[in-house]
Design an enzyme around this catalytic site. Structure first.
Site, PDB file in Angstrom:
ATOM      1  N   ASP A   1     -45.043 -22.915  -0.411  1.00  0.00           N
ATOM      2  CA  ASP A   1     -45.095 -22.081  -1.614  1.00  0.00           C
ATOM      3  C   ASP A   1     -46.529 -21.602  -1.835  1.00  0.00           C
ATOM      4  O   ASP A   1     -47.484 -22.275  -1.428  1.00  0.00           O
ATOM      5  CB  ASP A   1     -44.670 -22.886  -2.854  1.00  0.00           C
ATOM      6  CG  ASP A   1     -43.159 -23.098  -2.926  1.00  0.00           C
ATOM      7  OD1 ASP A   1     -42.413 -22.451  -2.169  1.00  0.00           O
ATOM      8  OD2 ASP A   1     -42.734 -23.921  -3.762  1.00  0.00           O
ATOM      9  N   MET A   2     -46.668 -20.461  -2.511  1.00  0.00           N
ATOM     10  CA  MET A   2     -48.024 -19.974  -2.807  1.00  0.00           C
ATOM     11  C   MET A   2     -48.369 -20.305  -4.259  1.00  0.00           C
ATOM     12  O   MET A   2     -47.580 -20.071  -5.157  1.00  0.00           O
ATOM     13  CB  MET A   2     -48.099 -18.458  -2.585  1.00  0.00           C
ATOM     14  CG  MET A   2     -49.493 -17.907  -2.696  1.00  0.00           C
ATOM     15  SD  MET A   2     -50.698 -18.670  -1.563  1.00  0.00           S
ATOM     16  CE  MET A   2     -50.400 -17.792  -0.041  1.00  0.00           C
TER      17      MET A   2
ATOM     18  N   GLN B   1     -47.575 -12.780  -2.712  1.00  0.00           N
ATOM     19  CA  GLN B   1     -47.300 -12.354  -4.093  1.00  0.00           C
ATOM     20  C   GLN B   1     -47.664 -10.880  -4.277  1.00  0.00           C
ATOM     21  O   GLN B   1     -48.817 -10.489  -4.078  1.00  0.00           O
ATOM     22  CB  GLN B   1     -48.137 -13.221  -5.049  1.00  0.00           C
ATOM     23  CG  GLN B   1     -47.800 -14.707  -4.969  1.00  0.00           C
ATOM     24  CD  GLN B   1     -48.971 -15.610  -5.322  1.00  0.00           C
ATOM     25  OE1 GLN B   1     -50.125 -15.316  -4.965  1.00  0.00           O
ATOM     26  NE2 GLN B   1     -48.693 -16.711  -5.992  1.00  0.00           N
TER      27      GLN B   1
ATOM     28  N   ARG C   1     -42.048 -15.154   2.546  1.00  0.00           N
ATOM     29  CA  ARG C   1     -41.225 -14.952   1.356  1.00  0.00           C
ATOM     30  C   ARG C   1     -42.042 -14.043   0.427  1.00  0.00           C
ATOM     31  O   ARG C   1     -43.196 -14.357   0.130  1.00  0.00           O
ATOM     32  CB  ARG C   1     -40.939 -16.277   0.654  1.00  0.00           C
ATOM     33  CG  ARG C   1     -40.269 -16.082  -0.716  1.00  0.00           C
ATOM     34  CD  ARG C   1     -40.394 -17.296  -1.625  1.00  0.00           C
ATOM     35  NE  ARG C   1     -39.681 -18.448  -1.123  1.00  0.00           N
ATOM     36  CZ  ARG C   1     -40.039 -19.704  -1.423  1.00  0.00           C
ATOM     37  NH1 ARG C   1     -41.094 -19.951  -2.178  1.00  0.00           N
ATOM     38  NH2 ARG C   1     -39.350 -20.709  -0.936  1.00  0.00           N
TER      39      ARG C   1
ATOM     40  N   GLY D   1     -45.080 -13.056  -8.074  1.00  0.00           N
ATOM     41  CA  GLY D   1     -46.229 -13.903  -8.394  1.00  0.00           C
ATOM     42  C   GLY D   1     -46.077 -14.490  -9.786  1.00  0.00           C
ATOM     43  O   GLY D   1     -45.731 -13.782 -10.722  1.00  0.00           O
ATOM     44  N   ALA D   2     -46.342 -15.800  -9.886  1.00  0.00           N
ATOM     45  CA  ALA D   2     -46.012 -16.516 -11.112  1.00  0.00           C
ATOM     46  C   ALA D   2     -47.227 -17.070 -11.858  1.00  0.00           C
ATOM     47  O   ALA D   2     -47.067 -17.691 -12.897  1.00  0.00           O
ATOM     48  CB  ALA D   2     -45.072 -17.662 -10.767  1.00  0.00           C
TER      49      ALA D   2
ATOM     50  N   THR E   1     -36.511 -12.428  -5.581  1.00  0.00           N
ATOM     51  CA  THR E   1     -36.580 -11.746  -6.874  1.00  0.00           C
ATOM     52  C   THR E   1     -35.214 -11.789  -7.545  1.00  0.00           C
ATOM     53  O   THR E   1     -34.193 -11.897  -6.863  1.00  0.00           O
ATOM     54  CB  THR E   1     -37.026 -10.272  -6.708  1.00  0.00           C
ATOM     55  OG1 THR E   1     -37.102  -9.658  -7.990  1.00  0.00           O
ATOM     56  CG2 THR E   1     -36.088  -9.459  -5.827  1.00  0.00           C
ATOM     57  N   HIS E   2     -35.235 -11.707  -8.894  1.00  0.00           N
ATOM     58  CA  HIS E   2     -33.971 -11.547  -9.634  1.00  0.00           C
ATOM     59  C   HIS E   2     -33.909 -10.155 -10.226  1.00  0.00           C
ATOM     60  O   HIS E   2     -33.046  -9.865 -11.039  1.00  0.00           O
ATOM     61  CB  HIS E   2     -33.886 -12.565 -10.773  1.00  0.00           C
ATOM     62  CG  HIS E   2     -34.269 -13.940 -10.368  1.00  0.00           C
ATOM     63  ND1 HIS E   2     -35.508 -14.478 -10.609  1.00  0.00           N
ATOM     64  CD2 HIS E   2     -33.575 -14.877  -9.690  1.00  0.00           C
ATOM     65  CE1 HIS E   2     -35.562 -15.679 -10.107  1.00  0.00           C
ATOM     66  NE2 HIS E   2     -34.412 -15.955  -9.543  1.00  0.00           N
TER      67      HIS E   2
ATOM     68  N   ARG F   1     -40.554 -23.672 -17.988  1.00  0.00           N
ATOM     69  CA  ARG F   1     -41.056 -22.378 -17.494  1.00  0.00           C
ATOM     70  C   ARG F   1     -39.896 -21.404 -17.277  1.00  0.00           C
ATOM     71  O   ARG F   1     -40.001 -20.218 -17.551  1.00  0.00           O
ATOM     72  CB  ARG F   1     -41.862 -22.559 -16.198  1.00  0.00           C
ATOM     73  CG  ARG F   1     -43.241 -23.172 -16.427  1.00  0.00           C
ATOM     74  CD  ARG F   1     -44.154 -22.934 -15.235  1.00  0.00           C
ATOM     75  NE  ARG F   1     -43.686 -23.595 -14.036  1.00  0.00           N
ATOM     76  CZ  ARG F   1     -44.009 -24.845 -13.686  1.00  0.00           C
ATOM     77  NH1 ARG F   1     -44.812 -25.565 -14.447  1.00  0.00           N
ATOM     78  NH2 ARG F   1     -43.549 -25.356 -12.560  1.00  0.00           N
ATOM     79  N   ARG F   2     -38.744 -21.923 -16.805  1.00  0.00           N
ATOM     80  CA  ARG F   2     -37.572 -21.052 -16.603  1.00  0.00           C
ATOM     81  C   ARG F   2     -37.054 -20.556 -17.960  1.00  0.00           C
ATOM     82  O   ARG F   2     -36.661 -19.409 -18.100  1.00  0.00           O
ATOM     83  CB  ARG F   2     -36.428 -21.785 -15.880  1.00  0.00           C
ATOM     84  CG  ARG F   2     -36.746 -22.249 -14.480  1.00  0.00           C
ATOM     85  CD  ARG F   2     -36.897 -21.114 -13.475  1.00  0.00           C
ATOM     86  NE  ARG F   2     -38.183 -20.454 -13.445  1.00  0.00           N
ATOM     87  CZ  ARG F   2     -39.307 -20.921 -12.911  1.00  0.00           C
ATOM     88  NH1 ARG F   2     -39.351 -22.107 -12.371  1.00  0.00           N
ATOM     89  NH2 ARG F   2     -40.418 -20.216 -12.920  1.00  0.00           N
TER      90      ARG F   2
END
Ligand code: FDA
Length: 304
Positions: A130-131, A160, A181, A185-186, A223-224, A285-286
């Site tokens: 994961d980044m 990202q 992937r 970016g989060a 992505t959603h 966070r979700r």
């Protein structure tokens, strides 16, 4: 306002303790998290595989500060890889470098990650690194490149779309055949690193996604966002790109309707499935991403 309130709550230790240790807390977390144990993770993976989804399993945990913590976190990944192989599940694993020792020392982070990737390679499986935030971008890329050199095809990472540098990083990884992937970016990044405007991030996402699906490297479009997904669909249709040349990736419990409709339309969809006792910050966070989910959660909390 609700969003920042939820983010603030995600750091609240008392609420965390209360929810993580109580039945109702664990019950609502099931919306976004497989459960607290390895058995939960395997059970939900089997269910998702039966529906046609592939899975990437994430053992939840924050940054670890000791070598013992890093080794304990890594041990879960070794057990997972063995369980995936024993049950022939369609699943790989996602790791965060800070969760397996990078903040203790770079040597430890590298060694522990190399051991996980070596184990995955032996089992013909794959590790996605994961980044995290920009202080970790270069070290993550360098380690992925190094491990790809040692175990070709067994490791990939995440880029990202909000970062200015991602265009160059995409070419850099594709040149080496490293699987990417792509996500928006989060992390909270300043304008010196990232596009401040969402429209620019979205534009960059579409451009990078088109580049990745046109390449020979198997990439994941995470992505959603229906606009991003439609753009990819349109591009692959126009260019006759086969559906098995890439996959969509989404988080467990988020836009399940969209996940199923993509599967029905013949696309590959991988569900990112977190599990573990440290589920509270991830869960909050979700909720913060879509505060309307709070109502759904509250309704379920009071259902018997
Ligand atoms: P965006 O945030 O613009 O949302 C688009 C739409 O999606 C919303 O309008 C809503 O309809 C829906 N949606 C989004 N979140 C929802 C929720 N919680 N509940 C219901 N609906 C929701 N980031 C990172 O920095 N490093 C990483 O390694 C990863 N890894 C990763 C893996 C996978 C599989 C995914 C899907 C995402 C990541 N991310 C990530 C997170 C990513 O960077 C990004 O923050 C989120 O995916 C949200 O961005 P979207 O592309 O979904 O669009």
């Amino acid at each position: 306002m609700m969003r920042s309130f939820l983010i603030t709550l995600s750091h609240n230790r008392t609420l965390r303790k209360l929810l993580e240790q109580t039945g109702p807390g664990r019950k609502v977390s099931g919306r976004f998290v497989a459960g607290t144990t390895l058995d939960d993770a395997i059970r939900v993976t089997e269910e998702l595989n039966a529906e046609g989804f592939s899975v990437s399993l994430d053992s939840l945990g924050e940054s670890v500060a000791t070598e013992a913590g890093a080794r304990a976190a890594a041990e879960i990944y070794h057990l997972l890889l063995d369980r995936i192989a024993a049950k022939s599940l369609n699943a790989n694993v996602s790791v965060k470098l800070t969760g397996i020792g990078l903040d203790v020392s770079s040597a430890l982070g590298e060694q522990v990650t190399a051991e996980i990737v070596e184990h995955a390679a032996r089992l013909n499986n794959f590790v996605r690194i994961d980044m995290e935030g920009t202080p970790y971008t270069e070290v993550t890329l360098k380690l992925t490149e190094h491990l790809h050199g040692r175990f070709p095809g067994a490791v990939g990472t995440v880029l990202q779309a909000y970062l200015y540098r991602t265009n160059d990083d995409t070419e850099r990884l594709l040149r080496q055949g490293i699987r990417i992937r792509l996500c928006k970016g989060a992390y909270k990044e300043g304008p010196e690193h990232a596009f401040p405007e969402k429209a620019d991030v979205d534009r960059n996402y579409v451009k990078l996604a088109e580049r990745m699906v046109s390449s020979d490297v198997y990439c994941g479009m995470a992505t959603h966002d229906e606009k991003m997904i439609s753009a990819v669909e349109q591009f692959v249709t126009q260019h006759g790109i086969a559906h098995d040349r890439f996959e969509f990736q989404m988080l467990f419990g988020v836009r399940r309707d969209l996940q199923r409709s993509l599967l029905k339309r013949g696309y590959r969809v991988r569900v990112y499935l977190p599990f573990g006792t440290d589920w509270y910050p991830y869960f909050m966070r979700r909720l913060a991403e879509r505060p309307a989910n709070v109502i759904f959660i509250l309704k379920n909390l009071f259902k018997s």
